[in-house]
Design a protein around this motif. Structure first.
Motif, PDB file in Angstrom:
ATOM      1  N   UNK A   1       0.833  -1.205   0.000  1.00 13.51           N
ATOM      2  CA  UNK A   1       0.000   0.000   0.000  1.00 13.51           C
ATOM      3  C   UNK A   1       0.871   1.260   0.000  1.00 13.51           C
ATOM      4  N   UNK A   2       1.907   1.263   0.824  1.00 13.99           N
ATOM      5  CA  UNK A   2       2.829   2.396   0.851  1.00 13.99           C
ATOM      6  C   UNK A   2       3.503   2.578  -0.505  1.00 13.99           C
ATOM      7  N   UNK A   3       3.884   1.460  -1.136  1.00 12.87           N
ATOM      8  CA  UNK A   3       4.639   1.530  -2.381  1.00 12.87           C
ATOM      9  C   UNK A   3       3.823   2.148  -3.502  1.00 12.87           C
ATOM     10  N   UNK A   4       2.534   1.787  -3.601  1.00 17.25           N
ATOM     11  CA  UNK A   4       1.716   2.370  -4.670  1.00 17.25           C
ATOM     12  C   UNK A   4       1.673   3.887  -4.560  1.00 17.25           C
ATOM     13  N   UNK A   5       1.481   4.397  -3.350  1.00 19.61           N
ATOM     14  CA  UNK A   5       1.470   5.842  -3.161  1.00 19.61           C
ATOM     15  C   UNK A   5       2.844   6.451  -3.455  1.00 19.61           C
ATOM     16  N   UNK A   6       3.907   5.814  -2.949  1.00 18.95           N
ATOM     17  CA  UNK A   6       5.252   6.382  -3.075  1.00 18.95           C
ATOM     18  C   UNK A   6       5.701   6.455  -4.528  1.00 18.95           C
TER      19      UNK A   6
ATOM     20  N   UNK B   1       5.444  10.894   3.077  1.00 20.33           N
ATOM     21  CA  UNK B   1       4.977   9.572   3.434  1.00 20.33           C
ATOM     22  C   UNK B   1       3.481   9.533   3.684  1.00 20.33           C
ATOM     23  N   UNK B   2       3.086   8.893   4.772  1.00 16.19           N
ATOM     24  CA  UNK B   2       1.668   8.685   5.066  1.00 16.19           C
ATOM     25  C   UNK B   2       0.904   9.996   5.189  1.00 16.19           C
ATOM     26  N   UNK B   3       1.543  11.061   5.675  1.00 20.80           N
ATOM     27  CA  UNK B   3       0.849  12.346   5.793  1.00 20.80           C
ATOM     28  C   UNK B   3       0.369  12.828   4.427  1.00 20.80           C
ATOM     29  N   UNK B   4       1.249  12.783   3.426  1.00 27.46           N
ATOM     30  CA  UNK B   4       0.871  13.234   2.086  1.00 27.46           C
ATOM     31  C   UNK B   4      -0.166  12.314   1.460  1.00 27.46           C
TER      32      UNK B   4
END
Length: 592
Positions: free
Chosen positions: A105-110, A118-121
């Motif tokens: 999930x983090x990777x798709x956003x990044x 990171x998660x804030x954005x």
């Protein structure tokens, strides 16, 4: 420190701003940032951009260094002795799988939005300003508390490495202070100060230092693994030292394996810091997926080997929960006591790497929160020579050192986990929302209803698992909850089409993988103690107050001045646009 905007120009202006709070909340709390503004526009307003100097191997080293800290030397023992027995190896497999799902999930956003926030954005472009501020503030506080705890544990392990009692020799006890806050630790302060200077100087040099420390730490881990396989006995996998204790590879059954997984999962916390380095990655499209997922997989392999080694050294009922590896060699006899000292050295290196990565991550979170104007923009400044967020790094370094100076490890660790799991939960929800909701063409309510229903079902399952005594009725109700949760996902996947597809890299098997991540985050939250929830509630309430009395007004002023909506006066770097994909390039063109 710079305070901008008309709301803070005088007491009268501020009083008028407070009177206007309801209207400003309605306008700003749910305001959603654009991908272009996060990736390019806002960076150039407050001190330029960070230098792109990292590749996939840097990210893997940062991920490994951030995760493989001192925690594994403690959590493995507790999980084996009290929860899972020798099957703690499977607990690490399950926990690693959970971490990998969240990492997707983090990777798709990044990849789509390579920024330092990171998660804030990610949450700001999905659920709006207020939710992002609440999430980011909790995450920064968790970083600060965790880093302070890790720094104090460095003093303990360094003492173990050279055979000195840190409690009596290196810490100063002040009897007039309350217990838990009365042992002064100057070594922890020195360590934090040195690392703060390093991360302010250069991200590239920080990466090189992390590579060296991580390599040394892995050598010590391999030493522990080899010693365990050499001196261990496979019969310890099934035979306890006391025949009256449960025997076999699963002495506590399947529930024990899952209970152990909830405990050792905390050893994986740290990979999210890698996503905050996305803005400094040369090729985000390929380097970020390799770096984030590769580090989680590598760490899972190392953890499983360490757990296997420990289970071979001693029967599970003889393992020391607080010092499983060093305690095991102490039991083996005086001839092997030297191994405990070696383990102390290895753990010290692990502490330094995890602390370095976490301090890099926390500074970048605060920098991007500063860019959004909900905290003073002083934190957003990037130094023109070092290309690092010096102000945020120095402020958080001093704050962390002050806490580490006098606050006991147990007091700090009780405050950490819930905020981090809450952030993971929010990111998993956000990646589903972004895939299935388009503000131009689709109503968000089918997706919002699904997310709320699925989370509610997961909460019911978790409460039943942790609270209700075992038995046939419990198994039946758990089965019903599981079928309802699966049915919700199947129905949602069939009835609601995806509104957007990722340009380069996306979470596979959407929405199944994020849903499993949501369920596991809720399940793990159910295993946390009461003080953690009290901390979360108190701090979250404080964050809400700060947002009401400062952040919403600063953000409103910035919007009024068109700081957040006008085109940046600086030209947009072509490298930035080529790295963020055609959809964002189109958005940039519209803004221009």
């Amino acid at each position: 420190m710079e305070i901008h905007g008309s709301s803070f120009s005088s007491f009268k202006s501020y009083f008028n701003a407070l009177r206007d709070t309801p209207r400003r909340l309605a306008r700003r709390a749910g305001s959603v940032s654009t991908t272009f503004d996060e990736t390019s526009g806002v960076r150039f307003r407050y001190g330029g951009k960070m230098r792109k100097s990292l590749r996939w191997y840097d990210l893997i080293c940062f991920g490994v260094g951030g995760m493989v800290g001192a925690g594994v030397f403690v959590t493995t023992g507790t999980a084996s002795h009290d929860k899972a027995g020798p099957a703690v190896v499977l607990s690490y497999v399950i926990a690693g799988f959970c971490a990998l799902l969240s990492a997707f999930c983090y990777t798709e956003f990044a990849v789509h939005m390579p920024v330092a926030g990171g998660a804030f954005s990610y949450i700001r472009v999905t659920f709006g300003e207020f939710t992002a501020f609440l999430t980011g503030a909790n995450l920064i506080m968790d970083y600060v508390f965790s880093n302070a705890a890790v720094a104090r544990s460095f003093t303990t392990y360094l003492g173990t490495a050279i055979g000195v009692s840190a409690e009596s020799k290196w810490r100063i006890t002040i009897s007039s202070l309350p217990k838990g806050f009365n042992q002064i630790d100057f070594i922890a302060v020195v360590v934090i100060s040195i690392l703060t200077i390093i991360i302010c100087y250069s991200t590239r040099e920080s990466s090189l230092l992390n590579m060296i420390l991580t390599a040394l730490h892995i050598l010590f881990i391999m030493f522990v693994i080899i010693m365990g396989f050499w001196k261990g006995d496979s019969k310890n996998f099934t035979t306890p030292s006391d025949p009256s204790h449960p025997s076999g590879f699963f002495p506590f059954g399947a529930p024990g394996v899952f209970n152990g997984a909830t405990l050792v999962y905390l050893s994986y916390i740290g990979y999210d810091a890698v996503s905050t380095l996305a803005e400094e990655v040369k090729n985000p499209v390929t380097d970020i997926p390799i770096g984030v997922t590769g580090s989680v997989i590598l760490v899972t392999v190392l953890y499983c080997l360490m757990a296997t080694s420990m289970s071979m050294l001693l029967p599970y009922d003889l393992i020391n929960p607080e010092a499983p590896f060093s305690g095991a060699f102490t039991i083996k006899g005086n001839g092997w006591k030297w191994v405990s000292n070696v383990i102390g050295v290895g753990a010290s290196f692990g502490i330094l790497t995890s602390l370095l990565v976490a301090m890099l991550g926390q500074a970048r979170y605060l920098c991007v929160i500063g860019r959004s104007n909900v905290v003073p923009i002083w934190f957003a400044k990037v130094h023109p020579k070092t290309s690092t967020p010096v102000n945020a790094s120095m402020f958080l370094g001093i704050f962390t050192a002050a806490i580490a100076l006098f606050t006991d490890l147990d007091v700090l660790l009780n405050l950490v986990s819930i905020g981090t799991l809450f952030v993971f939960f929010m990111v998993a929800n956000a990646v589903i929302y972004r895939r299935y909701v388009s503000n131009d063409t689709r109503s968000p309510w089918p997706t919002v209803s699904f997310l709320l229903s699925f989370s509610f079902t997961s909460v019911i399952f978790t409460l039943l698992w942790w609270v209700v005594p075992g038995g046939t009725p419990k198994v039946f109700v758990l089965g019903v909850c599981s079928m309802v949760a699966i049915g919700l996902v199947v129905l949602f996947n069939y009835a609601v089409p995806q509104a957007r597809k990722p340009d380069f890299w996306g979470v596979p098997l959407m929405p199944w993988i994020p849903c499993v991540s949501i369920f596991l985050d809720i399940f793990l939250l159910g295993n946390l103690d009461g003080p953690s929830y009290i901390r979360f509630a108190v701090f979250s309430a404080l964050v809400v107050v700060v947002y009401f009395v400062y952040s919403v007004h600063a953000s409103f002023d910035a919007e009024e001045e068109r700081v957040l909506s006008q085109k940046s006066d600086e030209s947009i770097d072509v490298e930035d646009l080529t790295s963020i994909g055609p959809k964002v390039q189109k958005e940039a063109t519209l803004f221009a």
